[in-house]
Scaffold this motif. Sequence first.
Motif, PDB file in Angstrom:
ATOM      1  N   GLY A  15      -6.807  -1.288 -10.316  1.00 44.32           N
ATOM      2  CA  GLY A  15      -7.413  -0.161  -8.895  1.00 44.32           C
ATOM      3  C   GLY A  15      -7.457   0.798 -10.120  1.00 44.32           C
ATOM      4  O   GLY A  15      -7.440   1.800  -9.171  1.00 44.32           O
ATOM      5  N   LEU A  16      -6.926   1.176 -10.694  1.00 45.70           N
ATOM      6  CA  LEU A  16      -7.243   2.424 -11.795  1.00 45.70           C
ATOM      7  C   LEU A  16      -8.369   3.098 -11.989  1.00 45.70           C
ATOM      8  O   LEU A  16      -8.950   1.889 -12.818  1.00 45.70           O
ATOM      9  N   LYS A  17      -8.232   4.048 -12.001  1.00 49.60           N
ATOM     10  CA  LYS A  17      -9.701   4.491 -12.545  1.00 49.60           C
ATOM     11  C   LYS A  17      -9.440   4.571 -13.650  1.00 49.60           C
ATOM     12  O   LYS A  17      -8.574   5.992 -13.953  1.00 49.60           O
ATOM     13  N   LEU A  18     -10.806   3.962 -14.933  1.00 50.60           N
ATOM     14  CA  LEU A  18     -10.231   4.427 -16.596  1.00 50.60           C
ATOM     15  C   LEU A  18     -11.561   4.520 -16.538  1.00 50.60           C
ATOM     16  O   LEU A  18     -12.816   3.933 -16.086  1.00 50.60           O
ATOM     17  N   VAL A  19     -11.859   5.412 -17.857  1.00 54.89           N
ATOM     18  CA  VAL A  19     -13.107   5.978 -19.101  1.00 54.89           C
ATOM     19  C   VAL A  19     -12.582   4.820 -20.113  1.00 54.89           C
ATOM     20  O   VAL A  19     -11.539   5.692 -20.715  1.00 54.89           O
ATOM     21  N   THR A  20     -12.853   4.203 -20.220  1.00 58.26           N
ATOM     22  CA  THR A  20     -12.907   3.347 -21.692  1.00 58.26           C
ATOM     23  C   THR A  20     -13.943   3.433 -22.400  1.00 58.26           C
ATOM     24  O   THR A  20     -15.363   3.306 -22.162  1.00 58.26           O
ATOM     25  N   ILE A  21     -14.305   4.209 -23.489  1.00 59.61           N
ATOM     26  CA  ILE A  21     -14.665   4.477 -24.098  1.00 59.61           C
ATOM     27  C   ILE A  21     -14.698   3.562 -25.927  1.00 59.61           C
ATOM     28  O   ILE A  21     -13.590   3.492 -26.721  1.00 59.61           O
ATOM     29  N   TYR A  22     -16.091   3.223 -26.521  1.00 59.53           N
ATOM     30  CA  TYR A  22     -14.836   2.422 -27.827  1.00 59.53           C
ATOM     31  C   TYR A  22     -16.262   2.561 -28.643  1.00 59.53           C
ATOM     32  O   TYR A  22     -17.349   2.474 -28.318  1.00 59.53           O
ATOM     33  N   GLU A  35     -18.411 -14.994 -35.622  1.00 58.45           N
ATOM     34  CA  GLU A  35     -18.564 -15.094 -33.925  1.00 58.45           C
ATOM     35  C   GLU A  35     -18.614 -13.806 -33.523  1.00 58.45           C
ATOM     36  O   GLU A  35     -16.938 -13.332 -33.039  1.00 58.45           O
ATOM     37  N   GLN A  36     -19.298 -13.126 -32.731  1.00 56.74           N
ATOM     38  CA  GLN A  36     -18.680 -12.190 -32.062  1.00 56.74           C
ATOM     39  C   GLN A  36     -17.260 -11.780 -31.169  1.00 56.74           C
ATOM     40  O   GLN A  36     -17.848 -13.042 -29.730  1.00 56.74           O
ATOM     41  N   PHE A  37     -16.616 -10.415 -30.882  1.00 54.97           N
ATOM     42  CA  PHE A  37     -16.195 -10.685 -29.458  1.00 54.97           C
ATOM     43  C   PHE A  37     -17.467 -10.904 -28.314  1.00 54.97           C
ATOM     44  O   PHE A  37     -16.842 -11.476 -27.474  1.00 54.97           O
ATOM     45  N   GLY A  38     -17.896 -10.157 -28.395  1.00 55.02           N
ATOM     46  CA  GLY A  38     -18.902  -9.365 -26.968  1.00 55.02           C
ATOM     47  C   GLY A  38     -18.028  -9.032 -25.828  1.00 55.02           C
ATOM     48  O   GLY A  38     -17.406  -8.417 -25.956  1.00 55.02           O
ATOM     49  N   ASP A  39     -19.464  -8.233 -25.281  1.00 54.30           N
ATOM     50  CA  ASP A  39     -19.234  -7.489 -24.092  1.00 54.30           C
ATOM     51  C   ASP A  39     -18.858  -8.388 -22.998  1.00 54.30           C
ATOM     52  O   ASP A  39     -17.737  -8.467 -22.108  1.00 54.30           O
ATOM     53  N   ASP A  40     -19.282  -9.401 -22.920  1.00 58.31           N
ATOM     54  CA  ASP A  40     -18.655 -10.322 -22.391  1.00 58.31           C
ATOM     55  C   ASP A  40     -17.080 -10.569 -21.840  1.00 58.31           C
ATOM     56  O   ASP A  40     -16.373 -10.556 -20.974  1.00 58.31           O
ATOM     57  N   LEU A  42     -14.558  -8.430 -23.091  1.00 57.01           N
ATOM     58  CA  LEU A  42     -14.420  -7.573 -23.188  1.00 57.01           C
ATOM     59  C   LEU A  42     -14.362  -6.832 -21.550  1.00 57.01           C
ATOM     60  O   LEU A  42     -13.582  -6.444 -20.970  1.00 57.01           O
ATOM     61  N   ILE A  43     -15.292  -7.616 -21.039  1.00 58.25           N
ATOM     62  CA  ILE A  43     -15.244  -7.427 -19.646  1.00 58.25           C
ATOM     63  C   ILE A  43     -14.621  -7.661 -18.709  1.00 58.25           C
ATOM     64  O   ILE A  43     -13.226  -7.778 -17.537  1.00 58.25           O
ATOM     65  N   GLU A  44     -14.656  -8.881 -19.267  1.00 64.30           N
ATOM     66  CA  GLU A  44     -13.273 -10.291 -18.956  1.00 64.30           C
ATOM     67  C   GLU A  44     -12.087  -9.357 -18.199  1.00 64.30           C
ATOM     68  O   GLU A  44     -10.925  -9.625 -17.302  1.00 64.30           O
ATOM     69  N   ILE A  45     -11.590  -8.867 -19.697  1.00 70.71           N
ATOM     70  CA  ILE A  45     -10.454  -8.543 -19.665  1.00 70.71           C
ATOM     71  C   ILE A  45      -9.846  -7.434 -19.211  1.00 70.71           C
ATOM     72  O   ILE A  45      -8.913  -7.008 -18.570  1.00 70.71           O
ATOM     73  N   LEU A  46     -10.916  -6.594 -18.858  1.00 71.79           N
ATOM     74  CA  LEU A  46     -11.161  -4.990 -18.012  1.00 71.79           C
ATOM     75  C   LEU A  46     -10.679  -5.453 -16.862  1.00 71.79           C
ATOM     76  O   LEU A  46      -9.889  -4.803 -15.888  1.00 71.79           O
ATOM     77  N   ARG A  47     -11.635  -6.857 -16.298  1.00 76.55           N
ATOM     78  CA  ARG A  47     -11.468  -7.251 -14.839  1.00 76.55           C
ATOM     79  C   ARG A  47     -10.301  -7.302 -14.051  1.00 76.55           C
ATOM     80  O   ARG A  47     -10.250  -7.161 -13.248  1.00 76.55           O
ATOM     81  N   HIS A  48      -9.709  -8.816 -14.758  1.00 77.60           N
ATOM     82  CA  HIS A  48      -8.601  -9.141 -14.421  1.00 77.60           C
ATOM     83  C   HIS A  48      -8.051  -9.307 -15.239  1.00 77.60           C
ATOM     84  O   HIS A  48      -6.491 -10.253 -15.476  1.00 77.60           O
ATOM     85  N   THR A  49      -7.267  -8.095 -15.576  1.00 82.53           N
ATOM     86  CA  THR A  49      -5.504  -7.689 -16.504  1.00 82.53           C
ATOM     87  C   THR A  49      -5.719  -6.829 -15.307  1.00 82.53           C
ATOM     88  O   THR A  49      -5.637  -5.736 -15.453  1.00 82.53           O
ATOM     89  N   LEU A  61      -6.746  -4.156 -25.692  1.00 77.73           N
ATOM     90  CA  LEU A  61      -7.478  -4.775 -26.656  1.00 77.73           C
ATOM     91  C   LEU A  61      -7.418  -4.844 -27.842  1.00 77.73           C
ATOM     92  O   LEU A  61      -8.428  -5.933 -28.246  1.00 77.73           O
ATOM     93  N   LYS A  62      -6.835  -4.286 -28.019  1.00 80.04           N
ATOM     94  CA  LYS A  62      -7.145  -4.059 -29.727  1.00 80.04           C
ATOM     95  C   LYS A  62      -5.905  -5.885 -30.056  1.00 80.04           C
ATOM     96  O   LYS A  62      -6.212  -6.140 -31.356  1.00 80.04           O
ATOM     97  N   THR A  63      -5.094  -6.246 -29.467  1.00 78.08           N
ATOM     98  CA  THR A  63      -4.257  -7.163 -30.010  1.00 78.08           C
ATOM     99  C   THR A  63      -5.538  -8.545 -29.383  1.00 78.08           C
ATOM    100  O   THR A  63      -5.383  -9.890 -30.228  1.00 78.08           O
ATOM    101  N   ALA A  64      -6.466  -8.373 -28.292  1.00 81.49           N
ATOM    102  CA  ALA A  64      -7.180  -9.282 -27.915  1.00 81.49           C
ATOM    103  C   ALA A  64      -8.638  -9.093 -29.758  1.00 81.49           C
ATOM    104  O   ALA A  64      -8.431 -10.636 -29.266  1.00 81.49           O
ATOM    105  N   VAL A  65      -8.932  -7.683 -29.593  1.00 81.64           N
ATOM    106  CA  VAL A  65      -9.841  -8.108 -31.258  1.00 81.64           C
ATOM    107  C   VAL A  65      -8.668  -8.418 -32.141  1.00 81.64           C
ATOM    108  O   VAL A  65      -9.551  -9.613 -32.776  1.00 81.64           O
TER     109      VAL A  65
END
Length: 85
Positions: A15-22, A35-40, A42-49, A61-65
């Motif tokens: 429920g945090l309001k965040l602005v993430t720029i990368y 194979e690229q990390f990909g937008d999907d 990235l979105i899954e991590i942001l949505r479900h963590t 995100l750094k650890t995931a990449v």
Amino acid sequence: MLPSASSKTITALSGLKLVTIYTDGLNEAENPQQEQFGDDRLIEILRHTHFDTAQQVIDTLKTAVETHRNGAEPNDDLTMMCLRV
């Protein structure tokens, strides 16, 4: 917005309001099979963590990449910024 920039609004688990720029070094990070990390992913991590702080977003995100790259050398620079609003 920059000509090559895009944006998405994602409802986070915490429920945090965040602005993430990368830079594209995040979503275009490649593993040894190129194979690229990909937008999907990235979105899954942001949505479900659950995040309590903006720093946790960056660290996660750094650890995931790095895990995705699996030892492959970075193919681009990687810059991230996350702000709690």
